[in-house]
Scaffold this motif. Structure first.
Motif, PDB file in Angstrom:
ATOM      1  N   UNK A 186       8.735  -0.642 -15.259  1.00  0.00           N
ATOM      2  CA  UNK A 186       7.978  -0.700 -16.521  1.00  0.00           C
ATOM      3  C   UNK A 186       6.510  -1.060 -16.349  1.00  0.00           C
ATOM      4  N   UNK A 187       6.149  -1.642 -15.217  1.00  0.00           N
ATOM      5  CA  UNK A 187       4.764  -2.047 -14.987  1.00  0.00           C
ATOM      6  C   UNK A 187       3.830  -0.854 -14.777  1.00  0.00           C
ATOM      7  N   UNK A 188       4.395   0.352 -14.598  1.00  0.00           N
ATOM      8  CA  UNK A 188       3.525   1.530 -14.474  1.00  0.00           C
ATOM      9  C   UNK A 188       2.894   1.872 -15.822  1.00  0.00           C
ATOM     10  N   UNK A 189       3.302   1.198 -16.888  1.00  0.00           N
ATOM     11  CA  UNK A 189       2.670   1.369 -18.194  1.00  0.00           C
ATOM     12  C   UNK A 189       1.709   0.228 -18.512  1.00  0.00           C
ATOM     13  N   UNK A 190       1.384  -0.575 -17.516  1.00  0.00           N
ATOM     14  CA  UNK A 190       0.421  -1.659 -17.688  1.00  0.00           C
ATOM     15  C   UNK A 190      -0.891  -1.273 -17.010  1.00  0.00           C
ATOM     16  N   UNK A 191      -1.983  -1.494 -17.695  1.00  0.00           N
ATOM     17  CA  UNK A 191      -3.293  -1.049 -17.202  1.00  0.00           C
ATOM     18  C   UNK A 191      -3.885  -1.951 -16.126  1.00  0.00           C
ATOM     19  N   UNK A 192      -3.051  -2.812 -15.519  1.00  0.00           N
ATOM     20  CA  UNK A 192      -3.518  -3.538 -14.340  1.00  0.00           C
ATOM     21  C   UNK A 192      -2.946  -2.906 -13.072  1.00  0.00           C
ATOM     22  N   UNK A 193      -2.323  -1.733 -13.228  1.00  0.00           N
ATOM     23  CA  UNK A 193      -1.838  -0.989 -12.071  1.00  0.00           C
ATOM     24  C   UNK A 193      -3.001  -0.245 -11.415  1.00  0.00           C
ATOM     25  N   UNK A 194      -2.735   0.382 -10.276  1.00  0.00           N
ATOM     26  CA  UNK A 194      -3.761   1.102  -9.536  1.00  0.00           C
ATOM     27  C   UNK A 194      -3.318   2.548  -9.303  1.00  0.00           C
ATOM     28  N   UNK A 195      -4.294   3.449  -9.197  1.00  0.00           N
ATOM     29  CA  UNK A 195      -4.019   4.843  -8.840  1.00  0.00           C
ATOM     30  C   UNK A 195      -4.475   5.073  -7.405  1.00  0.00           C
ATOM     31  N   UNK A 196      -3.583   5.603  -6.590  1.00  0.00           N
ATOM     32  CA  UNK A 196      -3.929   6.016  -5.235  1.00  0.00           C
ATOM     33  C   UNK A 196      -4.095   7.527  -5.272  1.00  0.00           C
ATOM     34  N   UNK A 197      -5.316   7.979  -5.092  1.00  0.00           N
ATOM     35  CA  UNK A 197      -5.613   9.399  -5.288  1.00  0.00           C
ATOM     36  C   UNK A 197      -5.731  10.183  -3.983  1.00  0.00           C
TER      37      UNK A 197
ATOM     38  N   UNK B 253       0.458   2.347  -8.198  1.00  0.00           N
ATOM     39  CA  UNK B 253       0.850   1.134  -7.491  1.00  0.00           C
ATOM     40  C   UNK B 253       0.807  -0.054  -8.444  1.00  0.00           C
ATOM     41  N   UNK B 254       1.862  -0.863  -8.466  1.00  0.00           N
ATOM     42  CA  UNK B 254       1.893  -2.017  -9.360  1.00  0.00           C
ATOM     43  C   UNK B 254       0.960  -3.112  -8.845  1.00  0.00           C
ATOM     44  N   UNK B 255       0.569  -3.978  -9.743  1.00  0.00           N
ATOM     45  CA  UNK B 255      -0.365  -5.059  -9.411  1.00  0.00           C
ATOM     46  C   UNK B 255       0.205  -5.962  -8.326  1.00  0.00           C
ATOM     47  N   UNK B 256       1.528  -6.167  -8.358  1.00  0.00           N
ATOM     48  CA  UNK B 256       2.177  -7.075  -7.404  1.00  0.00           C
ATOM     49  C   UNK B 256       2.354  -6.451  -6.023  1.00  0.00           C
ATOM     50  N   UNK B 257       1.972  -5.164  -5.878  1.00  0.00           N
ATOM     51  CA  UNK B 257       2.105  -4.461  -4.599  1.00  0.00           C
ATOM     52  C   UNK B 257       3.553  -4.423  -4.096  1.00  0.00           C
ATOM     53  N   UNK B 258       4.497  -4.297  -5.021  1.00  0.00           N
ATOM     54  CA  UNK B 258       5.891  -4.202  -4.596  1.00  0.00           C
ATOM     55  C   UNK B 258       6.474  -2.805  -4.823  1.00  0.00           C
ATOM     56  N   UNK B 259       5.907  -2.068  -5.761  1.00  0.00           N
ATOM     57  CA  UNK B 259       6.450  -0.756  -6.102  1.00  0.00           C
ATOM     58  C   UNK B 259       5.353   0.292  -6.097  1.00  0.00           C
ATOM     59  N   UNK B 260       5.696   1.458  -5.539  1.00  0.00           N
ATOM     60  CA  UNK B 260       4.786   2.602  -5.550  1.00  0.00           C
ATOM     61  C   UNK B 260       5.540   3.775  -6.165  1.00  0.00           C
ATOM     62  N   UNK B 261       4.997   4.321  -7.249  1.00  0.00           N
ATOM     63  CA  UNK B 261       5.579   5.504  -7.859  1.00  0.00           C
ATOM     64  C   UNK B 261       4.865   6.717  -7.293  1.00  0.00           C
ATOM     65  N   UNK B 262       5.548   7.443  -6.413  1.00  0.00           N
ATOM     66  CA  UNK B 262       4.943   8.587  -5.728  1.00  0.00           C
ATOM     67  C   UNK B 262       5.005   9.822  -6.616  1.00  0.00           C
TER      68      UNK B 262
ATOM     69  N   UNK C 260      -7.871   2.017  -3.597  1.00  0.00           N
ATOM     70  CA  UNK C 260      -7.187   1.842  -4.877  1.00  0.00           C
ATOM     71  C   UNK C 260      -8.188   2.022  -6.015  1.00  0.00           C
ATOM     72  N   UNK C 261      -7.810   2.804  -6.994  1.00  0.00           N
ATOM     73  CA  UNK C 261      -8.689   3.078  -8.129  1.00  0.00           C
ATOM     74  C   UNK C 261      -8.195   2.318  -9.361  1.00  0.00           C
ATOM     75  N   UNK C 262      -9.099   1.590  -9.972  1.00  0.00           N
ATOM     76  CA  UNK C 262      -8.737   0.733 -11.094  1.00  0.00           C
ATOM     77  C   UNK C 262      -8.375   1.555 -12.335  1.00  0.00           C
ATOM     78  N   UNK C 263      -7.208   1.261 -12.902  1.00  0.00           N
ATOM     79  CA  UNK C 263      -6.803   1.892 -14.160  1.00  0.00           C
ATOM     80  C   UNK C 263      -7.526   1.192 -15.311  1.00  0.00           C
TER      81      UNK C 263
END
Length: 255
Positions: A117-128, A146-155, A183-186
């Motif tokens: 669910x954290x992929x819907x939070x704007x503190x996540x990052x985009x790896x482009x 990439x989640x803020x906590x650096x635990x999950x990456x949605x490829x 990392x690109x700031x959302x």
């Protein structure tokens, strides 16, 4: 509880039949699987989510279509000869009527599944740019969230020009290969909706800290508005084309 169902088919879609011991481990995540499945169904399933992010002092937009049938793959759990709705129901209820197939990384995925669910939070990052990551090359992805906590990456992979789709969920708690990727700031996250021939953008999360000033917020909103207008024009053209085709078919039938 998930149960072991034996079958002569030991593999299915590059997955292998889960043993009784593996199913016992999966049952340890049963509540988490049910909770996140419901979340995905209610908030992401068949939705287009737009991520506005900053890269090299420019605003970029990443559009992700979260298809319903992609969710089981994100868990690493699959069921043979089942439709997407059936798979979702079995994951949601924690019960299966079909054999369970898993990947080598299934348990790793389940360990971080509740971060999805954290992929819907704007503190996540985009790896482009994932060209230097061998794992990304192997599974065929070129973007990630990439989640803020650096635990999950949605490829993600691009299944249409300018539109991406989830390909896999990766547990990167101990992975080092993504550490040096820029990392690109959302800045903001929007949900798309259609109304006749128009595309509307509903804000669902804003990174007020990253946006900082009213000027930055205004630039971001202008960019999003222009994108929505472009998409609306494209949708209108598609609708006109469909109507023309329908008329031609109708004339053909009348003849």
């Amino acid at each position: 509880m998930f149960q072991y169902i034996d079958t002569n088919m030991r593999t299915f879609k590059n997955k292998y039949l889960a043993s009784k011991d593996k199913i016992q481990k999966i049952n340890g995540f049963k509540d988490k699987i049910s909770r996140v499945t419901k979340y995905y169904e209610e908030n992401l399933s068949n939705q287009v989510i737009d991520y506005v992010y900053k890269q090299d002092n420019c605003l970029k937009l990443l559009s992700v279509r979260y298809k319903k049938e992609r969710f089981p793959h994100l868990t690493g759990i699959d069921f043979s000869n089942s439709k997407a709705d059936e798979k979702i129901e079995m994951l949601k209820n924690g019960k299966n009527t079909k054999p369970i197939y898993i990947e080598n990384a299934t348990i790793k995925k389940l360990e971080v599944l509740d971060s999805l669910p954290k992929v819907l939070q704007a503190d996540s990052k985009v790896l482009a740019d994932l060209r230097e990551v061998k794992q990304a090359q192997r599974i065929g992805v070129n973007r990630a969230i990439k989640t803020k906590e650096n635990d999950l990456l949605l490829a993600l992979y691009d299944f249409q020009p300018e539109i991406f789709e989830p390909k896999s969920l990766l547990n990167i708690k101990e992975a080092k290969q993504y550490d040096n990727i820029p990392e690109n700031t959302v800045l903001a996250i929007f949900k798309e909706s259609k109304d006749k021939n128009a595309i509307h953008m509903e804000p669902i999360s804003l990174n007020t800290k990253a946006l900082g000033s009213i000027e930055n917020s205004t630039k971001m909103l202008i960019a999003v508005g222009m994108y929505a207008k472009e998409q609306s024009n494209l949708l209108e053209k598609q609708q006109i084309k469909k109507r023309k085709i329908a008329k031609l078919r109708q004339r053909g039938m009348e003849r």
